[in-house]
Design a protein around this motif. Structure first.
Motif, PDB file in Angstrom:
ATOM      1  N   SER A   1       4.601 -10.892  -5.322  1.00 60.59           N
ATOM      2  CA  SER A   1       4.148 -12.206  -4.845  1.00 60.59           C
ATOM      3  C   SER A   1       2.725 -12.529  -5.287  1.00 60.59           C
ATOM      4  N   ASP A   2       1.908 -11.537  -5.535  1.00 60.98           N
ATOM      5  CA  ASP A   2       0.569 -11.788  -6.069  1.00 60.98           C
ATOM      6  C   ASP A   2       0.446 -11.004  -7.368  1.00 60.98           C
ATOM      7  N   LYS A   3       0.387 -11.732  -8.465  1.00 58.11           N
ATOM      8  CA  LYS A   3       0.435 -11.097  -9.791  1.00 58.11           C
ATOM      9  C   LYS A   3      -0.752 -10.148 -10.011  1.00 58.11           C
ATOM     10  N   GLU A   4      -1.935 -10.549  -9.555  1.00 63.13           N
ATOM     11  CA  GLU A   4      -3.124  -9.713  -9.766  1.00 63.13           C
ATOM     12  C   GLU A   4      -2.979  -8.378  -9.034  1.00 63.13           C
ATOM     13  N   ILE A   5      -2.499  -8.462  -7.800  1.00 61.17           N
ATOM     14  CA  ILE A   5      -2.305  -7.242  -7.005  1.00 61.17           C
ATOM     15  C   ILE A   5      -1.213  -6.378  -7.641  1.00 61.17           C
ATOM     16  N   LYS A   6      -0.139  -7.018  -8.057  1.00 60.85           N
ATOM     17  CA  LYS A   6       0.978  -6.283  -8.657  1.00 60.85           C
ATOM     18  C   LYS A   6       0.511  -5.478  -9.881  1.00 60.85           C
ATOM     19  N   GLU A   7      -0.169  -6.149 -10.807  1.00 62.46           N
ATOM     20  CA  GLU A   7      -0.591  -5.458 -12.033  1.00 62.46           C
ATOM     21  C   GLU A   7      -1.618  -4.358 -11.722  1.00 62.46           C
ATOM     22  N   ALA A   8      -2.513  -4.634 -10.783  1.00 57.94           N
ATOM     23  CA  ALA A   8      -3.521  -3.628 -10.419  1.00 57.94           C
ATOM     24  C   ALA A   8      -2.838  -2.384  -9.855  1.00 57.94           C
ATOM     25  N   ILE A   9      -1.827  -2.589  -9.005  1.00 60.12           N
ATOM     26  CA  ILE A   9      -1.122  -1.444  -8.418  1.00 60.12           C
ATOM     27  C   ILE A   9      -0.351  -0.689  -9.504  1.00 60.12           C
ATOM     28  N   ILE A  10       0.308  -1.421 -10.395  1.00 61.65           N
ATOM     29  CA  ILE A  10       1.066  -0.755 -11.461  1.00 61.65           C
ATOM     30  C   ILE A  10       0.124   0.107 -12.324  1.00 61.65           C
ATOM     31  N   PHE A  11      -0.997  -0.469 -12.760  1.00 64.50           N
ATOM     32  CA  PHE A  11      -1.909   0.307 -13.609  1.00 64.50           C
ATOM     33  C   PHE A  11      -2.556   1.461 -12.834  1.00 64.50           C
ATOM     34  N   HIS A  12      -2.803   1.250 -11.547  1.00 58.05           N
ATOM     35  CA  HIS A  12      -3.309   2.359 -10.731  1.00 58.05           C
ATOM     36  C   HIS A  12      -2.268   3.486 -10.723  1.00 58.05           C
ATOM     37  N   GLU A  13      -1.019   3.131 -10.432  1.00 53.21           N
ATOM     38  CA  GLU A  13       0.039   4.150 -10.353  1.00 53.21           C
ATOM     39  C   GLU A  13       0.236   4.847 -11.698  1.00 53.21           C
ATOM     40  N   LEU A  14       0.182   4.087 -12.797  1.00 50.12           N
ATOM     41  CA  LEU A  14       0.330   4.707 -14.114  1.00 50.12           C
ATOM     42  C   LEU A  14      -0.854   5.637 -14.399  1.00 50.12           C
ATOM     43  N   GLY A  15      -1.993   5.344 -13.818  1.00 50.96           N
ATOM     44  CA  GLY A  15      -3.155   6.219 -13.949  1.00 50.96           C
ATOM     45  C   GLY A  15      -2.869   7.614 -13.418  1.00 50.96           C
ATOM     46  N   HIS A  16      -1.953   7.697 -12.434  1.00 49.19           N
ATOM     47  CA  HIS A  16      -1.619   9.004 -11.855  1.00 49.19           C
ATOM     48  C   HIS A  16      -0.875   9.915 -12.838  1.00 49.19           C
ATOM     49  N   ILE A  17      -0.389   9.368 -13.955  1.00 46.78           N
ATOM     50  CA  ILE A  17       0.230  10.226 -14.978  1.00 46.78           C
ATOM     51  C   ILE A  17      -0.841  11.194 -15.513  1.00 46.78           C
ATOM     52  N   LEU A  18      -2.033  10.653 -15.722  1.00 48.68           N
ATOM     53  CA  LEU A  18      -3.138  11.500 -16.208  1.00 48.68           C
ATOM     54  C   LEU A  18      -3.926  12.139 -15.069  1.00 48.68           C
ATOM     55  N   HIS A  19      -3.847  11.553 -13.899  1.00 47.92           N
ATOM     56  CA  HIS A  19      -4.620  12.051 -12.753  1.00 47.92           C
ATOM     57  C   HIS A  19      -3.674  12.301 -11.583  1.00 47.92           C
ATOM     58  N   PRO A  20      -2.858  13.342 -11.706  1.00 45.44           N
ATOM     59  CA  PRO A  20      -1.839  13.579 -10.676  1.00 45.44           C
ATOM     60  C   PRO A  20      -2.446  14.032  -9.342  1.00 45.44           C
ATOM     61  N   VAL A  21      -1.804  13.651  -8.268  1.00 49.13           N
ATOM     62  CA  VAL A  21      -2.163  14.193  -6.955  1.00 49.13           C
ATOM     63  C   VAL A  21      -0.879  14.706  -6.313  1.00 49.13           C
ATOM     64  N   LEU A  22      -1.011  15.774  -5.554  1.00 47.30           N
ATOM     65  CA  LEU A  22       0.158  16.320  -4.884  1.00 47.30           C
ATOM     66  C   LEU A  22       0.498  15.446  -3.691  1.00 47.30           C
TER      67      LEU A  22
ATOM     68  N   LEU B   1       0.820  -1.215   0.000  1.00 42.80           N
ATOM     69  CA  LEU B   1       0.000   0.000   0.000  1.00 42.80           C
ATOM     70  C   LEU B   1       0.855   1.267   0.000  1.00 42.80           C
ATOM     71  N   LEU B   2       2.147   1.120   0.242  1.00 38.85           N
ATOM     72  CA  LEU B   2       3.030   2.295   0.285  1.00 38.85           C
ATOM     73  C   LEU B   2       3.562   2.663  -1.106  1.00 38.85           C
ATOM     74  N   THR B   3       3.224   1.865  -2.107  1.00 41.37           N
ATOM     75  CA  THR B   3       3.749   2.101  -3.460  1.00 41.37           C
ATOM     76  C   THR B   3       3.379   3.500  -3.977  1.00 41.37           C
ATOM     77  N   VAL B   4       4.361   4.205  -4.534  1.00 42.46           N
ATOM     78  CA  VAL B   4       4.083   5.526  -5.104  1.00 42.46           C
ATOM     79  C   VAL B   4       4.743   5.685  -6.480  1.00 42.46           C
ATOM     80  N   CYS B   5       4.226   6.643  -7.233  1.00 46.34           N
ATOM     81  CA  CYS B   5       4.745   6.925  -8.562  1.00 46.34           C
ATOM     82  C   CYS B   5       5.318   8.343  -8.565  1.00 46.34           C
ATOM     83  N   PHE B   6       6.577   8.470  -8.949  1.00 43.72           N
ATOM     84  CA  PHE B   6       7.229   9.781  -8.978  1.00 43.72           C
ATOM     85  C   PHE B   6       7.562  10.195 -10.400  1.00 43.72           C
ATOM     86  N   GLU B   7       7.726  11.501 -10.598  1.00 45.19           N
ATOM     87  CA  GLU B   7       8.319  12.000 -11.831  1.00 45.19           C
ATOM     88  C   GLU B   7       9.753  11.471 -11.868  1.00 45.19           C
TER      89      GLU B   7
END
Ligand SMILES: [Zn+2]
Length: 156
Positions: free
Chosen positions: A75-96, A49-55
């Motif tokens: 360790s869980d592929k479904e969770i991993k991919e969901a988190i990656i796509f969520h984080e990549l979503g922040h490219i279009l939906h940035p939060v400070l 849950l601590l995963t973050v996406c930076f410039e």
């Protein structure tokens, strides 16, 4: 200390440039104001849950995703991919930093769903809601509830 763990294939993730995944425990503990990993263990806080996406300062990469514990992150592929796509979503939906933006988070969940990771998003939100209760955080609980509600509405 951080290490480069993985480079995401731009073709697979529909990106203009590769995105790097780094592991950096210290950076994430300090970003979230968490005193130590002892605290994480005490509250059974799932560190994914601590995963973050930076410039990225490195021009080779579009963004940098920082994870706490790379083998566990994978360790869980479904969770991993969901988190990656969520984080990549922040490219279009940035939060400070430190900003809470439920609408942006919901849009990022949708980005994962669009790419076929609804199951993973469900698991992440269940994890978030469990953690919010354990650490007794009304703010996190609200986030988990709103995001879960949005996901269920969309699925209908
Ligand atoms: Zn997010």
């Amino acid at each position: 200390m951080h290490c480069l763990c993985e480079v995401l294939d731009p073709a697979k993730y529909a990106l203009e440039k590769p995105v790097a995944i780094l592991e950096d425990k210290e950076a994430l503990l300090s970003l979230f104001g968490i005193p130590s990993d002892f605290w994480l263990n005490m509250f059974q806080f799932d560190n994914r849950l601590l995963t973050v996406c930076f410039e990225s300062n490195d021009l080779d990469y579009l963004r940098i995703i920082v994870v706490y514990d790379y083998p566990y992150f994978c360790s869980d592929k479904e969770i991993k991919e969901a988190i990656i796509f969520h984080e990549l979503g922040h490219i279009l939906h940035p939060v400070l930093e430190k900003e809470i933006n439920h609408q942006a988070e919901i849009s990022c969940d949708q980005n994962a769903v669009i790419h076929g990771h609804e199951n993973g998003v469900k698991k992440v939100l269940a994890m978030l809601s469990r953690t919010a209760r354990t650490i007794n955080s009304p703010l996190l609980l609200e986030a988990a509830e709103l995001r879960t509600k949005a996901l269920n509405t969309e699925a209908c």
